[in-house]
Design an enzyme around this catalytic site. Sequence first.
Site, short mmCIF file in Angstrom:
data_model
loop_
_atom_site.label_atom_id
_atom_site.label_comp_id
_atom_site.label_asym_id
_atom_site.label_seq_id
_atom_site.Cartn_x
_atom_site.Cartn_y
_atom_site.Cartn_z
CE LYS A 53 39.51 39.92 31.37
NZ LYS A 53 40.63 40.86 31.51
CB THR A 54 35.67 39.03 34.76
OG1 THR A 54 36.49 40.06 34.22
CG2 THR A 54 35.95 38.90 36.23
CG ASP A 70 42.60 38.39 33.89
OD1 ASP A 70 42.38 38.27 32.67
OD2 ASP A 70 41.96 39.18 34.62
CD GLU A 71 43.95 42.27 31.77
OE1 GLU A 71 44.26 42.29 30.55
OE2 GLU A 71 42.96 42.85 32.23
CD GLN A 124 41.23 44.76 26.28
OE1 GLN A 124 41.11 45.35 27.34
NE2 GLN A 124 40.45 43.76 25.92
NE ARG A 142 37.98 49.00 28.77
CZ ARG A 142 38.04 47.69 28.77
NH1 ARG A 142 37.69 47.02 29.84
NH2 ARG A 142 38.43 47.02 27.70
#
Length: 731
Positions: free
Chosen positions: A56-57, A243-244, A277, A629
Amino acid sequence: MADADPLLILPSMPSGTLSGTAALEQLLEGLNPAQREAVLHPEGPLLILAGAGSGKTRVLTHRLAHLVYSGLPPERILAITFTNRAAREMADRVRALLGDAGWGLPWLSTFHSACARILRSCAERVGLTQSFSIYDQTDSRRLIKDLLEEEGYDPRRFPESRIQGEISAAKNRLLDAAGYRARGVEGELEEVVSRVFARYEPALLRANAVDFDDLLLHVVRLLERDDRLRDHYSRLFLHVLVDEYQDTNPVQYRLLQLLMEGRPGPRNLAVVGDDAQSIYAFRGADVRNILGFERDFPEAKVVKLEQNYRSTQLILEAANGLIVHNRRALKKRLWSDLGEGEPVYLIGLEDDRREAYYVAEELERFLEEGGSLSEAAVFYRTHALSRTFEEAFTRLGIPYRLVGALRFFERAEVKDVLAYLRLLVNPWDRLAFARAVAAPRRGVGEATVAKLGELAVLHGRSPLDLAGEAQRLEGLSGKPARGLEAFATLLRSLQERRSGGMPVAELITAVIAESGLGQALREEGVEGEARLENLDQLVGVARDRERELAGERLSLEGFLQQVSLSEGEGEEGLPEGAVTLTTLHNAKGTEFPLVFIVGLEEGLLPHFNCRGEEEVEEERRLLYVGITRAMRRLYLTYAFSRFRFGKRREDQLPSRFLEELPRGVVVDPQLDGVGVGRTQTSSFAIGERVAHDLFGPGTVCGFEGEGVVRVRFEDGAVRTLLLEYAKLRRL
DNA sequence: ACTAGCGACATTTTT
DNA sequence: TGTCGCTAGT
């Protein structure tokens, strides 16, 4: 048409950069088709559903770089991240992608920082001055507590934290005090909230201050009220990236809407998120924002990123198997081609100390295998759990870095010094005044401060201003009045040096020396020493910031703003090669080869305070975030006995989520060595409710090998039973 | 006005 | 465990 508005004229590409195609190829290298699509999508709304670890980043940063390469001026691109840490990280990566070609960087910040910046530029329009203070949650609570008392309510019956939570929740839903009341007030608590709310807003304005929610709310109201301003910003930002997105609340959503309104061209809003998330509903975040994106923007392009590049298969299967227990979810299933990898280790320990030592042992094993501590992390639900690990690690000489816990800028002595600085910038700041004047004690007590506050409101002057002539004021005399005047003189003298251009670091040193704070701490012994060191660190932080600006002067306002929004909390000073200790919330956006998720017990995860299925689902997502993670090795641990609230609790039970993990993925190496799924051969799962003829109902809490199960019964006793003889029934 | 000393009580999670 | 608020004493 565009030339009517100078802001819309696009500059040509700076000369001396890579040719368009070469740069583009480089930018797309190593991206999969879906990622490329997301990076290249030229115009119009874009929804990127990005599963955990799906790059994603990478997509975001490459998209930003691509926009810049295509000739968009960076300062006309707004990219919103969830935390300042994420913003910094992204800035670094975009900078690396753009190279030294002399491009600027896009606006990269959190909603809060971006709004603070906008609000600074038009503060007068909402009744603030440019040097308004930002109140954090503690400040806001303090103010609310004062107001509660002024209204004659007992803060013990109506806890200020509760009231603050309610007010904040209302603000997040775009309600002001009048709106809150109009919506209908039920019950005593809401009545109190409503009254305090009505006084809270003007109190903030009088203090020339805003709370976190206001930063966004003021800007939203301004944009709603003023078409020209709205047009200015909606035209300024040719592209907006968020983002998010699953963690946005209604105010943030409204803000984005406003930025998309009234623009001449396509609605260039790109959002990235993962409904699985979403872990900030408690803060007003609303998953429906991401679930409804296609409804809001029917012309949206949707890209799904489902390939995970982070974790091995078994870890992903554990995550997938867990999250399907949530009712509402966008359909998406992560997969990985990194190989099956190791099973997930599920470990029950006798108590919390053993849990910590177990983690330490496994860390050492990891080191022997050639791993490094910086590749490992320990996640827990609440900060309180960190202590046991800190103690164990300290004793064993394992270096660790604690992320996010009791924040540096929230320490009493640091806040004391900051109060002086805030007061220099904003003499109306009522809380800063009260704090600074009482630190150190100078004969001015609570009663005096209250009195002065009243007089200040009465005369329409700032408390600091009045303090300068305290002896002439009615009702003030003697030691308190002299103390006030001395305080005012000190601040005047600091103020002069500040306007004379004294650097922030030196100003802080002056505050510590001249206020008597340093003196007071020196007299306090060992603890005072530690606090003095913290203050030295504060000076250090200011110096670092100054150095970062390379020649440009760090303004006190700028420094305070960074501090208020916790931006200063850099990773500097934290030891390299150390294990990371952090909460599950703070874990979002990170990855580690080795992860321990600890304290997986009922009451901790899900937490006691979770009532209702919705909240339990959020806790489940929290565990999901933690699991995803992990890159190569994952431990899930729980303890049967834990020290909590100053008491030892013997009746801890494994979290219900553990039993939801798919069979065949989880293993307990203490029991049966290697071999996936062996734990399950007993046919019972941990956490399962069972009944025994003699002992009655109980819960399976562990295994001791093939055919031997441990059950905790309702009398509190844990019994080890042979399945062959004990006729356990499933409940 | 302020301090020391004591007991009560708490903990989610963050910008 | 540690912080916070109250009380009594200076």
